[in-house]
Enzyme design. Sequence first.
Site, PDB file in Angstrom:
ATOM      1  CD  GLU A  98      -3.438  -4.962   4.767  1.00 43.35           C
ATOM      2  OE1 GLU A  98      -3.894  -4.119   5.547  1.00 43.35           O
ATOM      3  OE2 GLU A  98      -2.345  -4.806   4.174  1.00 43.35           O
ATOM      4  CG  ASN A 143       4.422  -2.146   6.367  1.00 40.67           C
ATOM      5  OD1 ASN A 143       4.875  -1.459   5.453  1.00 40.67           O
ATOM      6  ND2 ASN A 143       3.330  -1.810   7.032  1.00 40.67           N
ATOM      7  N   GLY A 173       3.564  -3.964  14.615  1.00 43.67           N
ATOM      8  CA  GLY A 173       3.216  -5.393  14.569  1.00 43.67           C
ATOM      9  C   GLY A 173       3.842  -6.070  13.359  1.00 43.67           C
ATOM     10  CG  ASP A 174       2.787  -4.857   9.512  1.00 43.96           C
ATOM     11  OD1 ASP A 174       2.024  -5.805   9.783  1.00 43.96           O
ATOM     12  OD2 ASP A 174       2.388  -3.783   9.016  1.00 43.96           O
ATOM     13  N   GLY A 188       1.117  -4.992  22.681  1.00 46.18           N
ATOM     14  CA  GLY A 188       1.589  -3.612  22.832  1.00 46.18           C
ATOM     15  C   GLY A 188       2.636  -3.511  23.919  1.00 46.18           C
ATOM     16  CG  ASN A 240      -1.909  -1.032   1.337  1.00 48.08           C
ATOM     17  OD1 ASN A 240      -2.356  -1.535   0.318  1.00 48.08           O
ATOM     18  ND2 ASN A 240      -2.296  -1.394   2.547  1.00 48.08           N
ATOM     19  CG  ASP A 244       3.433   6.340  13.463  1.00 55.60           C
ATOM     20  OD1 ASP A 244       2.577   5.447  13.579  1.00 55.60           O
ATOM     21  OD2 ASP A 244       3.732   6.856  12.371  1.00 55.60           O
ATOM     22  CE  LYS A 263      -3.018  -5.061   8.652  1.00 54.54           C
ATOM     23  NZ  LYS A 263      -2.541  -3.953   9.489  1.00 54.54           N
ATOM     24  CB  SER A 267       9.247   3.561  11.932  1.00 54.96           C
ATOM     25  OG  SER A 267       8.330   2.522  11.647  1.00 54.96           O
TER      26      SER A 267
HETATM   27  O1  RIB Z   1       0.038  -2.668   9.670  1.00 57.78           O
HETATM   28  C1  RIB Z   1       0.168  -1.365   9.171  1.00 57.78           C
HETATM   29  C2  RIB Z   1      -0.260  -1.336   7.731  1.00 57.78           C
HETATM   30  O2  RIB Z   1      -1.635  -1.629   7.665  1.00 57.78           O
HETATM   31  C3  RIB Z   1      -0.108  -0.002   7.059  1.00 57.78           C
HETATM   32  O3  RIB Z   1       1.154   0.166   6.470  1.00 57.78           O
HETATM   33  C4  RIB Z   1      -1.272   0.035   6.095  1.00 57.78           C
HETATM   34  O4  RIB Z   1      -0.893   0.099   4.758  1.00 57.78           O
HETATM   35  C5  RIB Z   1      -2.112  -1.190   6.406  1.00 57.78           C
HETATM   36  O5  RIB Z   1      -1.899  -2.219   5.529  1.00 57.78           O
END
Ligand code: RIB
Length: 290
Positions: A144, A48, A243-244, A214, A16, A238, A45, A275
Site C-alpha cells: 500500500e 494493522n 489477513g493482517d 479463509g 489508514n 467482520d 494493512k 478486533s
Molecule cells: O486489510 C484491511 C485493511 O485494508 C483496512 O484496514 C484498510 O485500511 C485497507 O488498508
Amino acid sequence: MMGTQRLRITVVGSLNVDHTWRVPHIPGPGETLMSSHMWTCFGGKGANQAVAAARAGGCVAMIGCVGIDDFGTRYIEALKAERIDTTGVVRSEMPTGSAFIAVDDEGENSIIVNPGANHAITVADIDKHAELIRRADALLLQLECPLPVVRRAAAIAREMGVKVILNPSPLSEAFLTDRFEVDVLIVNEGEAAKLMPDGDFKRANCRQLILTRGAASTILMTADQVEAFPPPKITPLDTVGAGDTFAGVFAVSGDIAFANAAGALATLKAGAQPSIPMRNEIEAFQSRCR
Ligand code: RIB
C-alpha cells in the site's frame, strides 16, 4: 513457543482511517444500499500488521507516513499506546490515508483505499530510518506504499540478513513485472494465482510461501514441502484485518497454527484494529479449540 527475548519486527507500510458501513450485501454497480450502522477506526494493512505483532508480544517499530491533520496526530498517539516505536512515522501535507469499507451479513468485505499520505513516503525517508530495519529480526511489508519504497526497505534488510516477509497486497501490475526476492510471501488465493499462474513454486521468488484461504486450511509451500494447517471453525462477523492479523502474528511467532487462531479471532469483532487479539487471548482460544 517464544523465548524470553521479544522478537523485533519493523513494519514499512500504510496507515489508514477506516470508515466502515454494515450492509446486507456488497453493492453492485449502480446500486444504492441502506446501511444498518457505520463506524470509524484505525486501519491500513501496514499499521494493522504492526498492531497485531505488538499485541502478540513483538517489539515493533513502524515506518510510514500520515498527514499533518488531526487523524495523523491521533494515529501516532494510538500506536504509542500499543508500545510501537513511531520514530519512523513521518508527516505529509497530504491527508492521512483513508479506506471506505462495506461489510456484509456474512462478514465479507469490499474496500476502497484513498492512499493520501501513504503515497508521500519516499526512498529518502526509508534511508533516514534504515537503522530501524537493520536492527530488526524481521521486516514486514505490504504493497500500500509506493513500490520503490517497499523495494528499498527490502534491500536494506537483505544486506543485513534481516528476514523479509512480504504480504503483496494489494497486488499490482508493477510488482508482478518487477518482483524482488523475499524470505516469506503471505498471499491469498487470488494473489497466488497471479504470482504462480502455472502453480510453479519457483515463480514465487521466495523460500516459503504461505497461502491463506479463509475458512479452508492455510498452506505452507517450500521447494520440497507442502503442509496444510486447518484454521479453527468460527462464524465470522467482520473479516476486515483478519489477513493482517495473521501476517503480524506470524512475523512474531513463526507459527502458522497460532497465526491462524489469531486471524480467526480477529473476525469475531468489528473493525480492523479493534478486533486484533492480545497474545493471551490467542493462547486461551487455541487451548479451547484443542
Ligand atoms: O486489510 C484491511 C485493511 O485494508 C483496512 O484496514 C484498510 O485500511 C485497507 O488498508
